[in-house]
Write a protein that holds these residues in place. Structure first.
Motif, mmCIF file in Angstrom:
data_model
loop_
_atom_site.group_PDB
_atom_site.id
_atom_site.type_symbol
_atom_site.label_atom_id
_atom_site.label_comp_id
_atom_site.label_asym_id
_atom_site.label_seq_id
_atom_site.Cartn_x
_atom_site.Cartn_y
_atom_site.Cartn_z
ATOM 1 N N ALA A 180 21.668 73.439 -54.114
ATOM 2 C CA ALA A 180 22.688 72.715 -53.351
ATOM 3 C C ALA A 180 22.619 71.233 -53.708
ATOM 4 C CB ALA A 180 22.479 72.918 -51.861
ATOM 5 N N GLU A 181 23.757 70.642 -54.011
ATOM 6 C CA GLU A 181 23.807 69.219 -54.333
ATOM 7 C C GLU A 181 24.319 68.385 -53.165
ATOM 8 O OE1 GLU A 181 25.992 68.538 -57.936
ATOM 9 O OE2 GLU A 181 24.197 68.840 -59.159
ATOM 10 N N ASP A 182 25.288 68.913 -52.392
ATOM 11 C CA ASP A 182 25.868 68.117 -51.319
ATOM 12 C C ASP A 182 26.546 69.050 -50.325
ATOM 13 O OD1 ASP A 182 26.629 65.657 -50.056
ATOM 14 O OD2 ASP A 182 28.666 66.003 -50.787
ATOM 15 N N GLY A 183 26.381 68.753 -49.033
ATOM 16 C CA GLY A 183 27.099 69.463 -47.987
ATOM 17 C C GLY A 183 26.470 70.738 -47.501
ATOM 18 N N PHE A 184 25.279 71.107 -48.019
ATOM 19 C CA PHE A 184 24.684 72.389 -47.649
ATOM 20 C C PHE A 184 23.193 72.352 -47.957
ATOM 21 C CE2 PHE A 184 23.862 76.965 -47.849
ATOM 22 C CZ PHE A 184 24.718 77.476 -46.883
ATOM 23 N N ALA A 185 22.369 72.885 -47.060
ATOM 24 C CA ALA A 185 20.919 72.980 -47.281
ATOM 25 C C ALA A 185 20.542 74.448 -47.397
ATOM 26 C CB ALA A 185 20.150 72.325 -46.136
ATOM 27 N N ILE A 186 20.053 74.842 -48.563
ATOM 28 C CA ILE A 186 19.692 76.245 -48.814
ATOM 29 C C ILE A 186 18.319 76.532 -48.219
ATOM 30 C CG2 ILE A 186 19.173 77.941 -50.599
ATOM 31 C CD1 ILE A 186 21.166 76.582 -52.397
ATOM 32 N N VAL A 187 18.178 77.684 -47.598
ATOM 33 C CA VAL A 187 16.890 78.157 -47.091
ATOM 34 C C VAL A 187 16.488 79.396 -47.878
ATOM 35 C CG1 VAL A 187 15.634 79.077 -45.124
ATOM 36 C CG2 VAL A 187 17.284 77.235 -44.787
ATOM 37 N N GLY A 216 21.904 79.299 -45.602
ATOM 38 C CA GLY A 216 21.444 77.953 -45.291
ATOM 39 C C GLY A 216 22.245 77.323 -44.182
ATOM 40 N N THR A 217 22.230 76.014 -44.150
ATOM 41 C CA THR A 217 22.871 75.258 -43.090
ATOM 42 C C THR A 217 23.864 74.270 -43.676
ATOM 43 O OG1 THR A 217 20.794 75.380 -41.848
ATOM 44 C CG2 THR A 217 22.456 73.829 -41.050
ATOM 45 N N PRO A 218 25.129 74.300 -43.227
ATOM 46 C CA PRO A 218 26.068 73.281 -43.707
ATOM 47 C C PRO A 218 25.751 71.927 -43.078
ATOM 48 C CG PRO A 218 27.105 74.684 -42.061
ATOM 49 C CD PRO A 218 25.749 75.270 -42.323
ATOM 50 N N ALA A 219 26.044 70.871 -43.803
ATOM 51 C CA ALA A 219 25.871 69.536 -43.261
ATOM 52 C C ALA A 219 26.850 69.330 -42.111
ATOM 53 C CB ALA A 219 26.089 68.491 -44.340
ATOM 54 N N ALA A 220 26.457 68.472 -41.166
ATOM 55 C CA ALA A 220 27.286 68.227 -39.994
ATOM 56 C C ALA A 220 28.673 67.750 -40.425
ATOM 57 C CB ALA A 220 26.628 67.187 -39.091
ATOM 58 N N GLY A 221 29.697 68.474 -39.967
ATOM 59 C CA GLY A 221 31.065 68.096 -40.261
ATOM 60 C C GLY A 221 31.535 68.392 -41.655
ATOM 61 N N ALA A 222 30.696 69.045 -42.481
ATOM 62 C CA ALA A 222 31.081 69.294 -43.871
ATOM 63 C C ALA A 222 32.156 70.363 -43.948
ATOM 64 C CB ALA A 222 29.863 69.715 -44.689
ATOM 65 N N ARG A 223 33.218 70.097 -44.697
ATOM 66 C CA ARG A 223 34.292 71.058 -44.927
ATOM 67 C C ARG A 223 34.137 71.756 -46.276
ATOM 68 N NH1 ARG A 223 39.040 70.338 -41.736
ATOM 69 N NH2 ARG A 223 38.706 68.758 -40.131
#
Length: 725
Positions: free
Chosen positions: A65-72, A104-111
């Motif tokens: 993931a580069e931007d907008g998402f955190a991989i678990v 994973g988890t999307p970043a807050a408010g990420a579209r």
């Protein structure tokens, strides 16, 4: 003649590639058409449409993931088709379609989110694409309101805000989801200088996933985390992840910590984990950061033992854990000890003859030692450069990688056999091929001494001496210039005894005087070379089966006859000699190419145990044993590793070792790295090793322990008992 022989080998190797028209290949974006979508806010799917006649490697497929998402965790990949690959050994491949899923988890408010996707594949016509990387943008759907991380958001959704209909009610009372901080408590303390103790406390009615947890240290130079020692959990059928292991009650986890000797310090630990409400919602992955005060670390509590000392915890610290000057000293010492290893004996016998014949004066002796050293240094530098370049290109390999190639093993057997014939007097000078062997045993100038140094490195490279493993680990992670210094220090250590004899008159004075006895010594020293050729033939049998050995023996017979014939014709007309030499090269090269083209034999993957009672290594089998709380002794070995075989004969194949396993209730697992095996390479890298042998005891209570390269029975028993000195 030598140049012609090598040219014919290289030319034969290139023939299949020249027959292929690369214009027939599809562009990589058409051969492996990649698309991506997000079925939910916490899950993204990557789909490859693979053209007919093409395939993808499983172990070369990665998503970051580069931007907008955190991989678990790691991407979820389906099982592929088993395939024995010329470059990577036994692998899994995909044809037609591949779907990889990341959670994973999307970043807050990420579209939307941006991902870096890497993959590598091949065409059936025999050409492989280089590793390829694409950047993919994926639109993200809105996250469900009940899955939003944070107490305030949950309170707003469920009416707990001030004045709301559920204000003042506890989550249990209303049977509604708790805020994540209350549903899953997380704490961490130091369990000693080299261990972190973690505690997870799910609230009643909640459970935690074991395999959805990941840990990392923030800004902690010189420290590295080992594998967490999870206790036995509960088997659970999950609608999201299938068959998983979960914890419904409080669970404590020991997390090994590899570190240098040093004072007390405070570290920041970041833990990412995921859990669910029973018969309710599943929370997105949550991340907590805590500070842990570590006590001082002394020599008794951290890694390190040399012979007879305590074993060390793994994995080792990051590359900066060893100063560069220490790596060079370790390399010098490892190269020096390499002279005592059994794999170097055949070449040392050649050098012993050279020293015995050195009644030429001090200047000539020094020149010969310097030329030998030059050969050693050049060979070490070349071998190191190739290894570093191939690893940088993504090849799964380590030290001794060249002997995983059957063509190299067969060619080296030829060389050792031909040198033995030279020492036995079958041929001497007359052809360039014969001159190479003769130069090793006669006073013929710098070429023979230089070639002896090169040969010493080629034969010695499968061995790993004490201190050498740590130096090579540093080299494979260091910048190229510093890595090359480490390889050169190894070479200097290997050549050091001969430099000292040449440059220290007191040592040279103890050498015997030249005399008729030297001819007998030369003939006797041929037999270690014959023994090495026979050992290499045995290695080749393991790699490519009995047919390969038959081709090797046929080639050796032709080579011996040709050399004998060349010697007989040496004083006759030159055209006859040249024709005979050419026929020798052609006849000897053909069996080598046949060996190279043979497939690897089946390794009996369905067999649960080996003849000695050991379980063949696989990552899944090891993980299953660890989940069951079993102690496991892992032996990573190879047929071409003489140090491995010496340890097995002295320690691992004894009744005392089997008794120690029984007392500890331990499972013996053996990984065979004779051929390329990406799973074994990954295990070696995870434990800070770049080659075999590697011995690791995985204990459910005391963590992972790496034993020294040269084993003793006491070290093995102490490690199996839990690491007591």
């Amino acid at each position: 003649m030598t140049r012609l022989f090598l040219a014919l080998l290289l030319g034969a190797a290139a023939l299949p590639a020249l027959a292929i028209d690369e214009s027939d290949l599809l562009p990589i974006e058409e051969a492996f058409a990649l698309s991506a979508s997000a079925p939910s806010a916490d899950r993204v799917e990557f789909r490859w449409a693979i053209a007919d006649g093409y395939y993808l490697y499983r172990h070369r497929t990665r998503v970051q993931a580069e931007d907008g998402f955190a991989i678990v965790g790691e991407p979820a990949l389906p099982d592929g088709v088993r395939h024995v690959d010329e470059f990577f050994g036994e692998v899994e491949t995909y044809r037609g379609t591949l779907v990889a899923t990341v959670a994973g988890t999307p970043a807050a408010g990420a579209r939307s989110a941006r991902f870096r996707v890497s993959y590598q594949g091949c065409a059936d016509i025999g050409i492989c694409y280089p590793p390829h990387t694409e950047t993919v943008e994926v639109a993200l759907p809105a996250a469900p309101a009940a899955a939003v991380d944070g107490r305030a958001a949950l309170d707003a959704v469920f009416g707990r805000a001030a004045g709301g209909p559920l204000a003042g009610l506890d989550g249990d009372a209303a049977d509604l989801p708790m805020a994540p901080e209350r549903a899953f408590r997380f704490e961490a303390i130091a369990g000693g200088a080299d261990t972190l103790l973690l505690r997870f406390t799910p609230a009643p009615g909640y459970y935690l996933y074991r395999d959805r947890a990941a840990f990392r240290l923030i800004d902690a130079e010189g420290l590295a985390l080992g594998a967490p020692a999870w206790p036995e959990g509960s088997a659970h059928r999950d609608e999201y992840f299938g068959d998983v292991v979960v914890y419904f009650d409080e669970v404590e986890v020991a997390l090994p910590l590899a570190r240098e000797i040093g004072p007390a310090r405070t570290v920041r630990l970041e833990a990412t984990f995921q859990g669910c409400q029973t018969d309710g919602i599943c929370y997105p992955p949550m991340t907590r950061t805590v500070e842990v005060a570590l006590p001082a670390a002394d020599s008794a509590s951290v890694a390190g033992a040399a012979d007879g000392g305590p074993v060390r915890e793994t994995p080792p610290p990051a590359r900066a854990a060893m100063p560069w000057w220490a790596a060079l000293l370790f390399a010098l010492g490892g190269g020096l000890i390499l002279n005592l290893m059994p794999c170097v004996l055949p070449v040392l016998s050649l050098k012993a003859i050279s020293l015995a014949q050195s009644g030429q004066g001090r200047g000539a002796a020094r020149a010969r030692a310097l030329w030998y050293t030059a050969g050693v240094l050049v060979a070490f530098a070349a071998l190191g450069a190739v290894a570093l370049a191939l690893r940088e290109a993504g090849m799964a390999l380590g030290w001794g990688f060249q002997l995983q190639q059957p063509l190299v093993v067969a060619a080296l057997a030829y060389v050792m056999f031909a040198l033995g014939l030279s020492l036995s007097g079958v041929f001497s000078v007359g052809t360039r091929l014969a001159g190479v062997g003769d130069a090793l045993t006669r006073r013929t100038g710098p070429a023979g001494d230089f070639f002896t140094g090169v040969l010493a490195v080629v034969v010695a490279s499968p061995c790993t001496a004490p201190f050498m493993g740590a130096a090579l680990t540093f080299a494979f992670a260091a910048p190229p210039a510093l890595a090359m210094l480490v390889f050169l220090a190894l070479g200097l250590g290997l050549a050091l005894p001969f430099l000292l004899i040449a440059f220290v008159p007191a040592l040279a004075a103890h050498l015997p005087r030249p005399g008729p006895w030297m001819e007998t010594l030369k003939q006797v020293m041929a037999f270690p070379l014959y023994a090495t050729a026979a050992w290499l033939a045995w290695v080749l049998t393991s790699q490519r089966g009995a047919d390969a050995t038959a081709w090797l023996l046929a080639g050796a017979l032709l080579l011996a006859f040709g050399l004998w014939l060349a010697e007989r014709l040496r004083h006759r007309e030159r055209p006859v000699l040249r024709t005979a030499a050419l026929l020798i090269a052609l006849a000897a090269a053909w069996p080598l190419w046949r060996v190279h083209g043979l497939p690897a034999p089946e390794r009996g993957l369905a067999q649960p145990t080996r003849a000695d009672g050991a379980i063949p290594y696989s990552a899944s089998a090891l993980e299953a044993l660890r989940r069951d709380g079993r102690t496991v002794f892992v032996n990573m070995t190879a047929d071409w590793c003489m140090t491995c075989k010496a340890n097995e004969r002295r320690v691992l194949d004894t009744a005392a070792f089997r008794a120690a396993l029984a007392r500890a209730g331990a499972v013996y697992m053996v990984g065979d790295w004779t051929n390329v095996d990406p799973e074994i390479t990954a295990f070696l890298e995870a434990h800070g090793a770049v080659g075999v042998p590697l011995y690791v005891v995985l204990h459910p209570e005391h963590g992972d322990r790496v034993l020294p390269t040269v084993l003793t029975q006491s070290q093995v028993e102490a490690a199996l008992a839990g690491g007591a000195p």
